[in-house]
Design an enzyme around this catalytic site. Structure first.
Site, PDB file in Angstrom:
ATOM      1  N   ASP A 145       0.818  -1.215   0.000  1.00 15.15           N
ATOM      2  CA  ASP A 145       0.000   0.000   0.000  1.00 15.15           C
ATOM      3  C   ASP A 145       0.851   1.264   0.000  1.00 15.15           C
ATOM      4  O   ASP A 145       2.067   1.210   0.156  1.00 15.15           O
ATOM      5  CB  ASP A 145      -0.967  -0.012   1.203  1.00 15.15           C
ATOM      6  CG  ASP A 145      -0.285  -0.417   2.511  1.00 15.15           C
ATOM      7  OD1 ASP A 145       0.959  -0.419   2.572  1.00 15.15           O
ATOM      8  OD2 ASP A 145      -1.002  -0.726   3.473  1.00 15.15           O
ATOM      9  N   ASN A 176      -7.827  -3.123  14.271  1.00 14.98           N
ATOM     10  CA  ASN A 176      -9.213  -3.455  13.902  1.00 14.98           C
ATOM     11  C   ASN A 176      -9.274  -4.613  12.900  1.00 14.98           C
ATOM     12  O   ASN A 176     -10.305  -4.842  12.275  1.00 14.98           O
ATOM     13  CB  ASN A 176      -9.922  -2.218  13.333  1.00 14.98           C
ATOM     14  CG  ASN A 176      -9.238  -1.664  12.084  1.00 14.98           C
ATOM     15  OD1 ASN A 176      -8.262  -2.251  11.596  1.00 14.98           O
ATOM     16  ND2 ASN A 176      -9.731  -0.571  11.560  1.00 14.98           N
ATOM     17  N   HIS A 215      -7.452  -4.875  10.124  1.00  9.84           N
ATOM     18  CA  HIS A 215      -7.182  -4.564   8.713  1.00  9.84           C
ATOM     19  C   HIS A 215      -5.859  -5.175   8.251  1.00  9.84           C
ATOM     20  O   HIS A 215      -4.923  -5.344   9.033  1.00  9.84           O
ATOM     21  CB  HIS A 215      -7.275  -3.057   8.420  1.00  9.84           C
ATOM     22  CG  HIS A 215      -6.136  -2.210   8.881  1.00  9.84           C
ATOM     23  ND1 HIS A 215      -6.288  -1.223   9.823  1.00  9.84           N
ATOM     24  CD2 HIS A 215      -4.837  -2.160   8.499  1.00  9.84           C
ATOM     25  CE1 HIS A 215      -5.122  -0.622  10.009  1.00  9.84           C
ATOM     26  NE2 HIS A 215      -4.230  -1.169   9.230  1.00  9.84           N
ATOM     27  N   GLU A 220      -9.856  -1.933   5.279  1.00  2.48           N
ATOM     28  CA  GLU A 220     -10.534  -1.678   6.541  1.00  2.48           C
ATOM     29  C   GLU A 220     -11.747  -2.604   6.692  1.00  2.48           C
ATOM     30  O   GLU A 220     -12.234  -3.158   5.700  1.00  2.48           O
ATOM     31  CB  GLU A 220     -11.016  -0.221   6.561  1.00  2.48           C
ATOM     32  CG  GLU A 220      -9.901   0.798   6.440  1.00  2.48           C
ATOM     33  CD  GLU A 220      -9.179   1.066   7.754  1.00  2.48           C
ATOM     34  OE1 GLU A 220      -9.222   0.209   8.666  1.00  2.48           O
ATOM     35  OE2 GLU A 220      -8.554   2.136   7.861  1.00  2.48           O
TER      36      GLU A 220
HETATM   37  N1  LIG Z   1      -0.985  -0.109   6.220  1.00  6.11           N
HETATM   38  C1  LIG Z   1      -0.281  -0.516   7.394  1.00  6.11           C
HETATM   39  C2  LIG Z   1      -0.502  -2.005   7.596  1.00  6.11           C
HETATM   40  O1  LIG Z   1       0.083  -2.705   6.516  1.00  6.11           O
HETATM   41  C3  LIG Z   1       0.092  -2.441   8.914  1.00  6.11           C
HETATM   42  O2  LIG Z   1      -0.056  -3.831   9.080  1.00  6.11           O
HETATM   43  C4  LIG Z   1      -0.595  -1.724  10.054  1.00  6.11           C
HETATM   44  C5  LIG Z   1      -0.082  -2.130  11.430  1.00  6.11           C
HETATM   45  O3  LIG Z   1       1.069  -1.408  11.740  1.00  6.11           O
HETATM   46  P1  LIG Z   1       2.061  -1.710  12.915  1.00  6.11           P
HETATM   47  O4  LIG Z   1       2.917  -2.832  12.458  1.00  6.11           O
HETATM   48  O5  LIG Z   1       2.838  -0.429  13.069  1.00  6.11           O
HETATM   49  O6  LIG Z   1       1.251  -2.036  14.113  1.00  6.11           O
HETATM   50  O7  LIG Z   1      -0.344  -0.335   9.874  1.00  6.11           O
HETATM   51  C6  LIG Z   1      -0.689   0.280   8.633  1.00  6.11           C
HETATM   52  O8  LIG Z   1      -2.028   0.568   8.656  1.00  6.11           O
END
Ligand SMILES: N[C@@H]1[C@@H](O)[C@H](O)[C@@H](COP(=O)(O)O)O[C@@H]1O
Length: 241
Positions: A68, A136, A138, A143
């Site tokens: 992304d 959540n 995702h 989402e």
């Molecule tokens: N788009 C990214 C996701 O790909 C990632 O998995 C998520 C969790 O991030 P973290 O690893 O910092 O908890 O954050 C963002 O939203």
């Protein structure tokens, strides 16, 4: 099908993830890696860089696709996933720049960019898709409520996700409101998935992914239908299983 590996802490999770990733890199002639951002993969990426530096593991035939990217930030912005990936991984490896694919979030035509990105992936089969998970449930930026049929598309980021990611920006107002993300159907096409999660704030999402109903309310629950998912969690993230 999930293979669940429970470890003590973040560092062990990164080491286990590194073993899985390295095996993919050395066992394919042209490994195709799906990569993720967020804080979770940083430990893994450091280990990949260290291994490349000290053992000479080559990445010259590796092809990468990132999950992304934020919409609206110039590539050079310090918080784009383009910058994140170069700083945290690519700058320390020998992947040719032309093998690196990240959605172009400042494209003049974002819908066309989504189609182009999905098309580019069709040429390759992602051997392993690395994922983190949002609080959540995702995955990528898919989402809750996202259809499981989605390919690469534009998303409006939920307030919770913007708040979770606000720590990287000067203020919440600077966090983009939209992103381009691989869809759930895109992620499901990869041959293998490696999902890493640590910390108590991921426990509900991990429970929903593994034990909850397969439902768009928890995007990660789609993975219950994937044939090969390795889940690496620390005890805190696994605490509700
Ligand atoms: N788009 C990214 C996701 O790909 C990632 O998995 C998520 C969790 O991030 P973290 O690893 O910092 O908890 O954050 C963002 O939203």
């Amino acid at each position: 099908m999930f293979k669940i590996i429970v470890v003590e802490n973040y560092d062990e999770a990164s080491s286990e993830a590194f073993k899985v990733m390295k095996e993919e890199v050395v066992s394919h002639e042209k490994p195709v890696l799906g990569l993720a951002t967020g804080s979770t993969p940083i430990g893994l990426y450091k280990k990949m860089q260290a291994d490349h530096k000290s053992n000479g593991t080559s990445y010259k035939n590796v092809i990468t696709f990132n999950l992304d990217e934020y919409i609206g930030l110039p590539k050079s912005h310090e918080q784009t996933y383009y910058t994140f990936m170069h700083e945290n991984l690519f700058d320390g490896l020998n992947i040719p720049e032309e093998n690196i694919h990240i959605p172009v979030g400042d494209s003049d035509n974002v819908p066309a960019e989504c189609v182009k990105y999905e098309e580019a992936m069709k040429e390759y089969n992602i051997d392993i898709q690395l994922l983190g998970i949002g609080g959540n449930g995702h995955i990528g930026f898919n989402e809750p409520g996202t259809s499981f049929d989605t390919l690469t598309h534009i998303v409006d980021l939920q307030e919770k996700t913007r708040l979770d990611n606000a720590r990287f920006f000067d203020s919440i107002d600077e966090v983009p409101t939209q992103a381009i993300t691989m869809g759930i159907a895109t992620i499901m096409k990869s041959k293998k998935v490696l999902l890493v999660a640590t910390g108590e704030n991921k426990a509900d999402a991990i429970y929903g992914m593994i034990k909850g109903p397969i439902s768009e309310d928890c995007p990660a629950s789609a993975l219950q239908n994937h044939p090969n998912v390795i889940v690496i969690v620390d005890k805190a993230a696994a605490s509700k299983l």
